[in-house]
Design an enzyme around this catalytic site. Structure first.
Site, PDB file in Angstrom:
ATOM      1  N   ARG A  44       0.818  -1.207   0.000  1.00 36.64           N
ATOM      2  CA  ARG A  44       0.000   0.000   0.000  1.00 36.64           C
ATOM      3  C   ARG A  44       0.868   1.280   0.000  1.00 36.64           C
ATOM      4  O   ARG A  44       0.506   2.286  -0.586  1.00 36.64           O
ATOM      5  CB  ARG A  44      -0.886  -0.014   1.250  1.00 36.64           C
ATOM      6  CG  ARG A  44      -2.097   0.875   1.123  1.00 36.64           C
ATOM      7  CD  ARG A  44      -2.655   1.100   2.507  1.00 36.64           C
ATOM      8  NE  ARG A  44      -3.537   0.028   2.911  1.00 36.64           N
ATOM      9  CZ  ARG A  44      -4.854   0.107   2.836  1.00 36.64           C
ATOM     10  NH1 ARG A  44      -5.424   1.181   2.376  1.00 36.64           N
ATOM     11  NH2 ARG A  44      -5.606  -0.899   3.240  1.00 36.64           N
ATOM     12  N   HIS A 183       9.731 -21.250   8.842  1.00 33.78           N
ATOM     13  CA  HIS A 183      11.159 -21.053   8.556  1.00 33.78           C
ATOM     14  C   HIS A 183      12.055 -21.898   9.469  1.00 33.78           C
ATOM     15  O   HIS A 183      13.214 -22.113   9.149  1.00 33.78           O
ATOM     16  CB  HIS A 183      11.538 -19.569   8.600  1.00 33.78           C
ATOM     17  CG  HIS A 183      11.713 -19.021   9.971  1.00 33.78           C
ATOM     18  ND1 HIS A 183      10.682 -18.584  10.747  1.00 33.78           N
ATOM     19  CD2 HIS A 183      12.827 -18.850  10.739  1.00 33.78           C
ATOM     20  CE1 HIS A 183      11.147 -18.153  11.902  1.00 33.78           C
ATOM     21  NE2 HIS A 183      12.442 -18.313  11.938  1.00 33.78           N
ATOM     22  N   LYS A 187      16.129 -24.247   8.815  1.00 38.64           N
ATOM     23  CA  LYS A 187      17.376 -24.124   9.576  1.00 38.64           C
ATOM     24  C   LYS A 187      18.156 -25.437   9.461  1.00 38.64           C
ATOM     25  O   LYS A 187      17.593 -26.512   9.690  1.00 38.64           O
ATOM     26  CB  LYS A 187      17.070 -23.839  11.060  1.00 38.64           C
ATOM     27  CG  LYS A 187      16.456 -22.463  11.320  1.00 38.64           C
ATOM     28  CD  LYS A 187      16.177 -22.297  12.812  1.00 38.64           C
ATOM     29  CE  LYS A 187      15.309 -21.099  13.114  1.00 38.64           C
ATOM     30  NZ  LYS A 187      16.026 -19.841  13.224  1.00 38.64           N
ATOM     31  N   GLU A 221      13.386 -15.999  23.462  1.00 37.57           N
ATOM     32  CA  GLU A 221      14.079 -14.837  22.899  1.00 37.57           C
ATOM     33  C   GLU A 221      14.259 -13.773  23.960  1.00 37.57           C
ATOM     34  O   GLU A 221      13.441 -13.678  24.870  1.00 37.57           O
ATOM     35  CB  GLU A 221      13.236 -14.233  21.774  1.00 37.57           C
ATOM     36  CG  GLU A 221      13.062 -15.152  20.613  1.00 37.57           C
ATOM     37  CD  GLU A 221      12.022 -14.618  19.644  1.00 37.57           C
ATOM     38  OE1 GLU A 221      12.399 -13.846  18.776  1.00 37.57           O
ATOM     39  OE2 GLU A 221      10.842 -14.980  19.779  1.00 37.57           O
ATOM     40  N   ASP A 240       1.930 -17.712  17.324  1.00 35.76           N
ATOM     41  CA  ASP A 240       3.160 -17.214  16.712  1.00 35.76           C
ATOM     42  C   ASP A 240       4.266 -18.269  16.693  1.00 35.76           C
ATOM     43  O   ASP A 240       5.043 -18.347  15.750  1.00 35.76           O
ATOM     44  CB  ASP A 240       3.633 -15.970  17.496  1.00 35.76           C
ATOM     45  CG  ASP A 240       4.799 -15.280  16.829  1.00 35.76           C
ATOM     46  OD1 ASP A 240       4.705 -15.003  15.628  1.00 35.76           O
ATOM     47  OD2 ASP A 240       5.812 -15.016  17.513  1.00 35.76           O
ATOM     48  N   HIS A 245       6.185 -23.617  14.859  1.00 36.90           N
ATOM     49  CA  HIS A 245       7.609 -23.936  15.033  1.00 36.90           C
ATOM     50  C   HIS A 245       7.836 -25.022  16.089  1.00 36.90           C
ATOM     51  O   HIS A 245       8.566 -25.982  15.866  1.00 36.90           O
ATOM     52  CB  HIS A 245       8.402 -22.696  15.459  1.00 36.90           C
ATOM     53  CG  HIS A 245       8.304 -21.536  14.518  1.00 36.90           C
ATOM     54  ND1 HIS A 245       8.227 -21.676  13.160  1.00 36.90           N
ATOM     55  CD2 HIS A 245       8.287 -20.197  14.737  1.00 36.90           C
ATOM     56  CE1 HIS A 245       8.169 -20.480  12.582  1.00 36.90           C
ATOM     57  NE2 HIS A 245       8.196 -19.571  13.532  1.00 36.90           N
TER      58      HIS A 245
HETATM   59  C1  BG6 Z   1       8.807 -15.947  13.867  1.00 41.43           C
HETATM   60  C2  BG6 Z   1       7.945 -15.323  14.917  1.00 41.43           C
HETATM   61  O1  BG6 Z   1       8.093 -16.907  13.144  1.00 41.43           O
HETATM   62  O2  BG6 Z   1       9.907 -16.588  14.515  1.00 41.43           O
HETATM   63  C3  BG6 Z   1       8.731 -14.317  15.729  1.00 41.43           C
HETATM   64  O3  BG6 Z   1       6.856 -14.667  14.282  1.00 41.43           O
HETATM   65  C4  BG6 Z   1       9.972 -14.957  16.299  1.00 41.43           C
HETATM   66  O4  BG6 Z   1       7.941 -13.770  16.772  1.00 41.43           O
HETATM   67  C5  BG6 Z   1      10.745 -15.681  15.213  1.00 41.43           C
HETATM   68  O5  BG6 Z   1      10.758 -13.920  16.838  1.00 41.43           O
HETATM   69  C6  BG6 Z   1      11.891 -16.484  15.800  1.00 41.43           C
HETATM   70  O6  BG6 Z   1      12.637 -17.005  14.749  1.00 41.43           O
HETATM   71  P1  BG6 Z   1      14.207 -17.154  14.850  1.00 41.43           P
HETATM   72  O7  BG6 Z   1      14.604 -17.790  13.580  1.00 41.43           O
HETATM   73  O8  BG6 Z   1      14.758 -15.774  15.029  1.00 41.43           O
HETATM   74  O9  BG6 Z   1      14.448 -17.997  16.053  1.00 41.43           O
END
Ligand code: BG6
Length: 503
Positions: A44, A183, A187, A221, A240, A245
């Protein structure tokens, strides 16, 4: 692929500049993209090609490691980037998008659409791609002009919405052209769980309820939600991190060996794990799921979640979640799996700890420390590697036994896992390899399990415990364990297992 236009919806967003553009730059630099390669950012915000490139360059030069930065390659790469400003929620805009793509298209060009938008757009973008004909190959040559779509997590807010979004996507694309990205699976160290388990014969006989007492999976984190408060408010730790994950890591630890490593058989085994998760009753949720939210702390610069930008000052969104769950099958019956994630914890670390059962009989009682069981620690990040804790005799008189560690860190392979997860996964999508992407039935089975927690939270409103930013989360999460067991709070450095270590 001979040619590709990579279309990023959410092109002016955070994910695009932080992850996607650096990943695409790395692929470009290593000549791992098709000869004809263009990126079209869609969003946008008002940019033209020039201002968009300048905006991306500023972030790119900060994101890419110094030794990977090559100014002339970066210029060349950015010259392949274009921008189209549009309201992605308006169907009528997609015809204009098609015209814009037509200006770049060579004819019979492949498109990958990347949905890096808020998930609320997942029920619109695919349908509008369809109504404008952008989902169909406009090429008579078989295998050319393919249309694939990569979708970011969270895929759905709950079971119902995930089913609905799946239906929408399936009405527009074939399942094999839908790449639901997690993602973590990109890794190296996550993929290494498979190598560790299935390339080493010695682990298989002990990888079960007879030898494993419990499993811990921690992904925490040391930062808060930062500029993502608005997104996070609608998400929380469960959507999230946990539903995707963490459960994916759990699947890799718990799955049966696939007959072959291919997209069908590997993903079949993942789905089997999700289907075997023991359904949670309200009582289980009450006692086995602990949610928390970070509060202001005395540490410098640490604010509470409710003070973050874009967050409701009365927010009930969880920034921490710890839970105990069980897998109902022959291998894992009765073995508790503890999973935990949180923002604003003392350090950033992801690791898996396999706690083995103690010896059946204690022979050496002259030990000074509290007896500890053997443990295998698989460190996903940082200081990637694996470590086995064993008991050894302390030299000298008597028979004092002490725990020591045997470790493997990646630098011993001579190469560090430097590749960004997004580069790997985007390249896989270009090559039509979907093994490391989540299949539709996996998303549904995972939601089927976690949806009960969301429903319970809505109706029963159990406690949301505060924890000062920079600490290991609510103390209540220790109550998930029985006996003297507690969470393993990891040190920054894998081989440092002291209680008071650098974080
Ligand atoms: C993301 C989340 O999918 O993964 C984030 O939305 C999180 O909140 C992140 O910080 C952590 O990924 P990584 O690869 O930095 O451990």
């Amino acid at each position: 692929m001979e040619n590709l236009i990579f279309v990023i919806f959410g092109g002016s967003g955070d994910l695009t500049r932080r992850k996607l553009i650096p990943a695409l730059y790395n692929l470009y630099k290593e000549k791992r993209v098709p000869v004809f390669f263009r990126i079209l950012g869609v969003g946008r915000t008002q940019y033209n090609d020039e201002t968009y490139r300048a905006h991306l360059k500023e972030y790119l030069s900060n994101q890419v490691r110094n030794d990977e930065w090559e100014e002339d390659v970066a210029q060349e790469f950015l010259a392949s980037v274009h921008y189209f400003s549009m309201d992605q929620t308006l169907e009528s805009e997609y015809i204009k998008l098609k015209e814009r793509l037509g200006e770049i298209d060579l004819g019979c060009t492949n498109y990958i659409y990347y949905l890096a938008t808020p998930p609320a757009l997942y029920d619109k973008i695919p349908l509008y791609l369809k109504s404008s004909g952008l989902n169909l190959a406009d090429c008579n040559d078989v295998g050319k002009g393919v249309r694939r779509v990569i979708v970011e997590k969270p895929f759905g807010y709950d079971l119902d919405s995930a089913e609905r979004i799946n239906e929408i996507f399936h009405s527009v694309f074939k399942e094999e052209d839908i790449y639901r990205i997690d993602h973590f699976l990109g890794k190296e160290t996550v993929q290494n769980i498979l190598a560790l388990r299935f390339a080493n014969g010695i682990l298989e006989p002990i990888w079960n309820r007879n030898y494993v007492e419990r499993v811990e999976i921690t992904a925490v984190e040391n930062l808060g939600v930062g500029s993502r408060g608005g997104y996070y408010e609608g998400s929380g730790a469960l959507r999230d991190m946990v539903q995707n994950h963490l459960v994916q890591l759990l699947a890799l630890v718990a799955m049966e060996p696939p007959r072959q490593y291919n997209e069908k058989e590997f993903r079949d085994e993942v789905v089997k794990v999700y289907k075997s998760l023991k359904p949670l009753t309200d009582r289980d949720i009450e006692s086995n799921v602990i949610r928390g939210q970070y509060t202001t702390s005395s540490l410098p610069g640490k604010i509470g979640y409710r003070q973050e930008k874009g967050v409701n000052p009365d927010s009930h969104t969880e920034t921490f979640l710890a839970m105990k769950l069980f897998i109902e099958n022959w291998r894992w019956e009765g073995v508790p799996f503890y999973i935990r994630t949180g923002k604003e914890m003392p350090t950033k670390v992801t690791e898996i700890v396999i706690h083995f059962r103690p010896t059946p009989h204690t022979l050496f009682s002259a030990r000074k420390e509290i007896p500890a069981n053997n443990q295998l620690i698989i460190r996903i990040q940082p200081n990637e590697g694996a470590l086995l804790k064993l008991d050894m005799k302390v030299p000298g008189p008597g028979f004092e036994v002490k725990q020591v560690t045997m470790d493997f860190t990646y630098d011993k392979l001579g190469v560090l896992p430097t590749e960004d997860a997004y580069s790997r996964l985007i390249e896989d999508c270009m090559n039509g390899e979907s093994v490391l992407f989540t299949r539709s039935d996996a998303v549904i089975e995972s939601w089927r399990f976690f949806d009960r927690i969301l429903t319970f939270w809505k109706t029963a409103n159990p406690p949301l415990y505060g924890y000062p930013a920079g600490t290991w989360g609510p103390l209540e999460s220790d109550a998930l364990f029985s006996g003297t067991a507690r969470w393993t709070n990891p040190c920054k450095n894998l081989i440092n297992t002291d209680l008071y270590c650098e974080l």
